[in-house]
Design a protein around this motif. Structure first.
Motif, PDB file in Angstrom:
ATOM      1  N   GLU A   1      17.598  -4.369 -39.564  1.00  0.00           N
ATOM      2  CA  GLU A   1      18.305  -4.725 -40.280  1.00  0.00           C
ATOM      3  C   GLU A   1      19.737  -3.508 -40.141  1.00  0.00           C
ATOM      4  OE1 GLU A   1      18.935  -8.067 -43.205  1.00  0.00           O
ATOM      5  OE2 GLU A   1      16.531  -7.755 -43.392  1.00  0.00           O
ATOM      6  N   LEU A   2      19.061  -2.406 -40.359  1.00  0.00           N
ATOM      7  CA  LEU A   2      19.845  -1.363 -40.676  1.00  0.00           C
ATOM      8  C   LEU A   2      18.889  -0.221 -39.603  1.00  0.00           C
ATOM      9  CD1 LEU A   2      19.984  -1.211 -44.628  1.00  0.00           C
ATOM     10  CD2 LEU A   2      21.801  -1.806 -42.710  1.00  0.00           C
ATOM     11  N   ASP A   3      19.407   0.291 -38.914  1.00  0.00           N
ATOM     12  CA  ASP A   3      18.958   1.415 -37.598  1.00  0.00           C
ATOM     13  C   ASP A   3      18.643   2.971 -38.619  1.00  0.00           C
ATOM     14  OD1 ASP A   3      19.671  -0.037 -35.571  1.00  0.00           O
ATOM     15  OD2 ASP A   3      21.502  -0.050 -35.982  1.00  0.00           O
ATOM     16  N   GLY A   4      19.353   2.602 -39.738  1.00  0.00           N
ATOM     17  CA  GLY A   4      19.198   4.094 -40.563  1.00  0.00           C
ATOM     18  C   GLY A   4      20.208   4.460 -41.650  1.00  0.00           C
ATOM     19  N   ALA A   5      19.895   4.978 -42.713  1.00  0.00           N
ATOM     20  CA  ALA A   5      20.306   4.946 -43.975  1.00  0.00           C
ATOM     21  C   ALA A   5      20.249   5.836 -44.723  1.00  0.00           C
ATOM     22  CB  ALA A   5      20.019   4.320 -44.881  1.00  0.00           C
ATOM     23  N   HIS A   6      21.037   6.375 -45.617  1.00  0.00           N
ATOM     24  CA  HIS A   6      20.877   7.428 -46.943  1.00  0.00           C
ATOM     25  C   HIS A   6      19.774   7.062 -47.655  1.00  0.00           C
ATOM     26  CE1 HIS A   6      23.287   7.112 -50.487  1.00  0.00           C
ATOM     27  NE2 HIS A   6      23.617   8.869 -50.715  1.00  0.00           N
ATOM     28  N   MET A   7      19.218   8.058 -47.894  1.00  0.00           N
ATOM     29  CA  MET A   7      17.825   7.707 -48.070  1.00  0.00           C
ATOM     30  C   MET A   7      18.050   8.516 -49.409  1.00  0.00           C
ATOM     31  SD  MET A   7      14.995   6.107 -45.602  1.00  0.00           S
ATOM     32  CE  MET A   7      15.224   4.779 -44.423  1.00  0.00           C
ATOM     33  N   LEU A   8      16.739   8.652 -50.437  1.00  0.00           N
ATOM     34  CA  LEU A   8      15.975   9.683 -51.476  1.00  0.00           C
ATOM     35  C   LEU A   8      15.139  10.091 -51.062  1.00  0.00           C
ATOM     36  CD1 LEU A   8      15.985   6.647 -54.844  1.00  0.00           C
ATOM     37  CD2 LEU A   8      17.212   8.924 -53.710  1.00  0.00           C
ATOM     38  N   ALA A   9      15.186  11.687 -51.166  1.00  0.00           N
ATOM     39  CA  ALA A   9      14.346  12.430 -50.550  1.00  0.00           C
ATOM     40  C   ALA A   9      12.655  11.613 -50.000  1.00  0.00           C
ATOM     41  CB  ALA A   9      14.177  13.873 -50.838  1.00  0.00           C
ATOM     42  N   GLY A  10      12.373  11.369 -51.526  1.00  0.00           N
ATOM     43  CA  GLY A  10      11.336  10.596 -51.715  1.00  0.00           C
ATOM     44  C   GLY A  10      10.838   9.282 -50.993  1.00  0.00           C
ATOM     45  N   GLN A  11      11.509   8.809 -50.424  1.00  0.00           N
ATOM     46  CA  GLN A  11      11.666   7.443 -49.808  1.00  0.00           C
ATOM     47  C   GLN A  11      10.944   7.549 -48.573  1.00  0.00           C
ATOM     48  OE1 GLN A  11      15.870   5.570 -50.152  1.00  0.00           O
ATOM     49  NE2 GLN A  11      14.192   3.644 -50.803  1.00  0.00           N
ATOM     50  N   PRO A  12      11.314   7.679 -47.517  1.00  0.00           N
ATOM     51  CA  PRO A  12      10.669   8.431 -46.574  1.00  0.00           C
ATOM     52  C   PRO A  12       8.458   8.094 -46.509  1.00  0.00           C
ATOM     53  CG  PRO A  12      12.475   9.615 -46.068  1.00  0.00           C
ATOM     54  CD  PRO A  12      12.861   9.629 -47.647  1.00  0.00           C
ATOM     55  N   LEU A  13       8.775   9.822 -47.617  1.00  0.00           N
ATOM     56  CA  LEU A  13       7.465   9.873 -47.661  1.00  0.00           C
ATOM     57  C   LEU A  13       7.217   9.088 -48.563  1.00  0.00           C
ATOM     58  CD1 LEU A  13       8.448  13.888 -49.052  1.00  0.00           C
ATOM     59  CD2 LEU A  13       7.446  13.505 -47.547  1.00  0.00           C
ATOM     60  N   ALA A  14       7.402   8.637 -49.195  1.00  0.00           N
ATOM     61  CA  ALA A  14       6.516   7.607 -50.263  1.00  0.00           C
ATOM     62  C   ALA A  14       6.070   6.766 -49.227  1.00  0.00           C
ATOM     63  CB  ALA A  14       7.343   7.276 -51.533  1.00  0.00           C
ATOM     64  N   ALA A  15       6.586   6.036 -48.730  1.00  0.00           N
ATOM     65  CA  ALA A  15       6.788   4.992 -47.797  1.00  0.00           C
ATOM     66  C   ALA A  15       5.468   5.143 -46.490  1.00  0.00           C
ATOM     67  CB  ALA A  15       8.194   4.654 -46.645  1.00  0.00           C
ATOM     68  N   THR A  16       6.005   6.193 -45.578  1.00  0.00           N
ATOM     69  CA  THR A  16       4.977   6.950 -44.963  1.00  0.00           C
ATOM     70  C   THR A  16       2.634   6.955 -45.076  1.00  0.00           C
ATOM     71  OG1 THR A  16       6.507   8.338 -43.866  1.00  0.00           O
ATOM     72  CG2 THR A  16       4.008   9.196 -43.509  1.00  0.00           C
ATOM     73  N   ILE A  17       3.117   7.333 -46.726  1.00  0.00           N
ATOM     74  CA  ILE A  17       1.979   7.661 -46.923  1.00  0.00           C
ATOM     75  C   ILE A  17       1.675   6.612 -47.656  1.00  0.00           C
ATOM     76  CG2 ILE A  17       1.834   9.869 -47.446  1.00  0.00           C
ATOM     77  CD1 ILE A  17       2.770   9.443 -50.844  1.00  0.00           C
ATOM     78  N   GLY A  18       1.883   5.376 -47.669  1.00  0.00           N
ATOM     79  CA  GLY A  18       1.945   3.771 -48.602  1.00  0.00           C
ATOM     80  C   GLY A  18       2.050   3.504 -49.758  1.00  0.00           C
ATOM     81  N   PHE A  19       2.798   4.519 -50.670  1.00  0.00           N
ATOM     82  CA  PHE A  19       3.221   4.125 -52.480  1.00  0.00           C
ATOM     83  C   PHE A  19       4.671   3.088 -51.953  1.00  0.00           C
ATOM     84  CE2 PHE A  19       5.527   5.132 -55.937  1.00  0.00           C
ATOM     85  CZ  PHE A  19       4.328   4.718 -57.298  1.00  0.00           C
ATOM     86  N   GLY A  20       4.348   1.709 -51.795  1.00  0.00           N
ATOM     87  CA  GLY A  20       5.519   0.722 -52.098  1.00  0.00           C
ATOM     88  C   GLY A  20       4.648   0.848 -51.039  1.00  0.00           C
ATOM     89  N   THR A  21       6.138  -0.115 -50.492  1.00  0.00           N
ATOM     90  CA  THR A  21       6.413  -0.196 -48.397  1.00  0.00           C
ATOM     91  C   THR A  21       5.889   0.404 -47.818  1.00  0.00           C
ATOM     92  OG1 THR A  21       8.525  -1.877 -49.391  1.00  0.00           O
ATOM     93  CG2 THR A  21       7.343  -2.317 -47.154  1.00  0.00           C
ATOM     94  N   LYS A  22       4.987  -0.218 -47.335  1.00  0.00           N
ATOM     95  CA  LYS A  22       4.007   1.111 -46.231  1.00  0.00           C
ATOM     96  C   LYS A  22       4.811   0.567 -44.760  1.00  0.00           C
ATOM     97  CE  LYS A  22      -0.029   3.073 -43.865  1.00  0.00           C
ATOM     98  NZ  LYS A  22       0.483   4.213 -44.262  1.00  0.00           N
TER      99      LYS A  22
END
Lengths: 357, 449
Positions: free
Chosen positions: B73-94
């Motif tokens: 729904e969004l092409d990109g966003a202003h994110m917390l530095a931890g968010q891309p890392l956590a999402a990629t390693i699967g903490f929370g939504t993977k």
């Protein structure tokens, strides 16, 4: 003497006709909440001024006094309440913010015009360079202004209300005609009717996201989610009232239909609908009211565009103008709700009159 | 007053426009001053210069924002530095989220309620001017937490998201003062195992209201919400993250890996526009900040009062009412190579995730480096920078050409412990409170190690 009655003075006759017309209009003016226009018309037509003045007092001056009293109370009490966003804004501050919102709207439109001018310039340059293949026409991507938000909310509630009507009326007719169907869906109605829109919202969000995969530009996903939430909550008054209206048809009429061996479709068209219409419209009016109320909450929670989101965004902004803007929105919501209700009431009256003729 | 007239910085020397695979984009943000690069790139026409038509949309909270990026729904966003890392390693939504652009340095603060501040103040040494000596260490908060404990009252603090920079900064500060901020475990993601101070999530804009309501007694959040507490007279900021870790990376611009693979040129164009916006924000020694404050104070962006935003954006920070101090680098958008996505920044966040149990199992040093490489995309950034230099829209000296993506080891932390990104496990073991090599959280106990 007798002559005077039979050969009426044409002027008197004209006046008589004028009054008849005014009386006919009075019914409609009342429905639209413009009852105070009638006495003014009568005075203009030459009626007894003193008599009509008391009417005007009743219909216009008293409500106006109420509003003025409220405004005065508001202006006096508001500054006494200190919040962490400053004092509660009075009527003047709210009016000023309404003005700012309007100016914002105009400024944003200007920005859009500038954007299109730049785009045309770019495209003209490309055409001149013989690169017409690269010409692009894009929509301006500005923020939705206050007026845009109002339009979005109205569209959403309209869509949700339309879906609700399409589902509720046929279902209501079916359950009004058949005791079996009524028995089957009655418990479901009783269970789902009291559920708050906010409880439906997560479920609706998930379901719509799963089913509505390729959203069109006209109906974005978020709008459909809000609309379906509105549907789920505004369905019930129409459904219940339709069923009631259909079930309480004059038994004689039904028997006549049986004697004439009318088909089901004809029975519904010729007998059921006309006599159930007043109640169906009562239901629709209630539904629209509920829908409008639910919509604001749904938009707030789901962050879907519209007036609800506007209120929430302003609350989140927490600037010193935020409260005044929120009050502007509250008044807007109230006025729009009132207008919607009046429109439905007018429709309802129109059909009720025709059914009682 | 025509708001935001296009300033027309159109570089006539524009090289061939990139062939954009997608030019209409919707980008999300949270109402914080560090979304500034997005607002500036839009208002100053940097997006348009790259041929991008961008819609900026505020989001309700970090989770909604991330989910909407994942669903497209969004092409990109202003994110917390931890968010891309956590999402990629699967903490929370993977989901595989990447970032080619780091948005800013610093910009957060820790604020406590007036009551807690009054109790803390007894334990803070005063300078010759009668003002508290800064930086204020968490040691001063320790007795307050103990008193709460003795009275059987929970000591609740707010932070903005489990994988937010604020969570790790708040935890770092508390732990440096011997206050345990609690562990996470795979079974219990509340992050309150063994905790002295109970941390929970509150969306940034609601922080002041939640503090006022007494639900929390302090919070760690970005601007303008620390200064807002001072303005409203409901709390006192005690420390900025600049003092906890000098020039720490704060927000990043996140996209899905899929997006960057499908639309490589669009990703480049976005990065170019954002670099130019960041440059504009810092150029001529912050000369444009006043204008930036006016733009950010508009209701469609941050919407808070201009003077609240101005406080931190223009290099001052107000602690107690009237105690205004200069923090020139409180908001850094471009200086110190702020926008370059350093692997070492990613690794610091990963070490903190491991330290507090969000990464449940021990990982070797190589894993940290690989994970950082799969999320941070300095190559895209450098390509964008090269193009800008070629077009004459940027200065070569402003970019770390030739870096291997690691900053030099630094000990600019409040407790002076050295962080070397090339030896993450050694770093984790050198920290006083937290999981060490080989340790895991089981139930409410730490085992192994």
């Amino acid at each position: 003497m007798t002559q005077a009655i039979t050969v009426a003075d044409p002027r008197l006759a004209r006046r008589e006709r004028l009054f008849q017309r005014i009386n006919r209009a009075a019914g409609w003016l009342n429905v639209l909440g413009l009852g105070w226009v009638t006495p003014i018309l009568r005075i203009a037509a030459g009626d007894n001024v003193a008599e009509q003045m008391s009417e005007i007092r009743k219909a216009l001056l008293v409500p106006l006094a109420g509003i003025l009293f409220f405004l005065a109370l508001w202006a006096v009490l508001a500054p006494k309440v200190q919040t962490s966003l400053g004092a509660i804004p009075g009527p003047t501050a709210v009016l000023a913010q309404a003005n700012v919102l309007l100016k914002d709207h105009i400024a944003e439109r200007r920005k859009a015009d500038a954007f299109y001018a730049r785009q045309d310039e770019r495209n003209a340059k490309l055409v001149a360079e013989g690169k017409s293949g690269q010409v692009k026409h894009r929509i301006f991507t500005g923020k939705p202004t206050y007026l845009d938000q109002i339009a979005t909310s109205l569209l959403t509630v309209g869509l949700g209300f339309a879906i609700a009507t399409l589902v509720a009326v046929p279902l209501g007719i079916a359950s009004g005609l058949s005791k079996t169907i009524n028995g089957a869906i009655n418990p479901l109605i009783q269970i789902f009717k009291p559920v708050s829109p906010l409880a439906w919202l997560p479920i609706v969000t998930m379901v719509v996201s799963a089913l509505y995969v390729n959203p069109s530009d006209l109906l974005p996903k978020s709008l459909v989610i809000s609309a379906v939430t509105v549907t789920l909550c505004s369905l019930w008054p129409t459904l219940i009232n339709t069923a009631l209206g259909v079930a309480s048809i004059d038994k004689d009429l039904v028997n006549v239909g049986k004697v004439l061996q009318l088909s089901t479709a004809t029975t519904i068209r010729k007998l059921v609908l006309p006599s159930a219409l007043p109640l169906i419209f009562t239901g629709l009016r209630l539904s629209l009211g509920v829908g409008w109320m639910v919509l604001i909450a749904a938009e707030m929670l789901a962050q879907n565009p519209g007036l609800g989101k506007f209120v929430w965004d302003e609350f989140q902004n927490g600037s010193s103008d935020s409260l005044a803007r929120i009050i502007v929105a509250v008044l807007t919501i109230g006025i729009i709700g009132f207008i919607l209700d009046r429109v439905m009431y007018a429709l309802q009256s129109a059909f009720t009159f025709s059914s009682n003729r | 007053m025509v708001a935001g007239l296009y300033s027309g910085t159109a570089s006539v020397a524009a090289a061939e426009m990139l062939e954009l695979e997608k030019d209409e984009l919707k980008l999300g943000f949270i109402k914080l001053t560090d979304m500034a690069p997005l607002a500036i790139a839009y208002e100053k026409g940097f997006f348009e210069d790259e041929g991008l038509f961008v819609t900026l949309e505020p989001q309700a909270n970090w989770k909604v924002l991330l989910d909407r990026v994942i669903t497209g729904e969004l092409d990109g966003a202003h994110m917390l530095a931890g968010q891309p890392l956590a999402a990629t390693i699967g903490f929370g939504t993977k989901a595989h989220i990447v970032t080619p652009f780091s948005m800013d340095l610093n910009g957060n603060g820790i604020t406590v309620s007036n009551d807690v501040w009054a109790m803390m103040k007894e334990h803070i040494p005063l300078g010759d001017d009668g003002k508290p000596v800064h930086p204020i260490k968490a040691d001063a908060l320790k007795p307050v937490v103990d008193q709460f404990k003795a009275e059987g009252k929970p000591f609740n603090l707010g932070m903005v998201f489990p994988v937010s920079t604020h969570n790790y900064e708040l935890r770092y500060w508390l732990a440096s003062g011997d206050i345990h901020p609690g562990f996470y475990s795979p079974e219990n993601v509340s992050g309150q195992i063994k905790a002295d101070a109970l941390l929970s999530v509150t969306p940034p804009p609601q922080m002041p209201a939640t503090l006022e309501a007494g639900t929390i007694v302090g919070y760690c959040v970005g601007e303008p919400w620390n200064q807002a507490a001072v303005f409203k007279g409901i709390g006192v900021p005690v420390i900025t993250d600049y003092e906890i870790w000098k020039n720490n990376p704060e927000k990043v611009f996140g996209l899905t890996k899929e997006f960057t693979e499908k639309y490589p040129n669009t990703t480049l164009a976005l990065t170019k526009a954002l670099i130019r916006a960041a440059e504009w924000l810092d150029e001529n020694n912050n000369a444009n900040r006043a204008e930036a404050v006016e733009i950010l104070s508009r209701s469609e962006y941050v919407g808070a009062d201009a003077e609240v935003i101005a406080n931190s954006m223009t290099g001052t920070f107000e602690y107690e009412k009237g105690d205004k101090r200069d923090v020139p680098d409180f908001n850094v958008f471009f200086r110190h190579y702020a926008t370059y996505p350093y692997y070492s920044d990613a690794i610091w966040y990963l070490t903190q995730m491991r330290r507090w149990g969000q990464i449940a199992e021990h990982k070797d040093d190589a894993w940290y480096a690989e994970t950082a490489k799969s999320v941070y995309l300095p190559d895209v950034y450098m390509k964008a920078a090269e193009m800008l230099v070629e077009e004459g829209n940027a200065d070569k000296a402003d970019f770390p050409f030739g870096t291997d993506g690691y900053k030099a080891p630094t000990s600019d932390f409040i407790d002076g412990i050295t962080f070397d990104a090339k030896a993450p496990n050694a770093y984790i073991d050198s920290l006083k409170i937290g999981l060490k090599s080989g340790q895991t959280v089981s139930g409410s106990e730490v085992v192994g190690g």
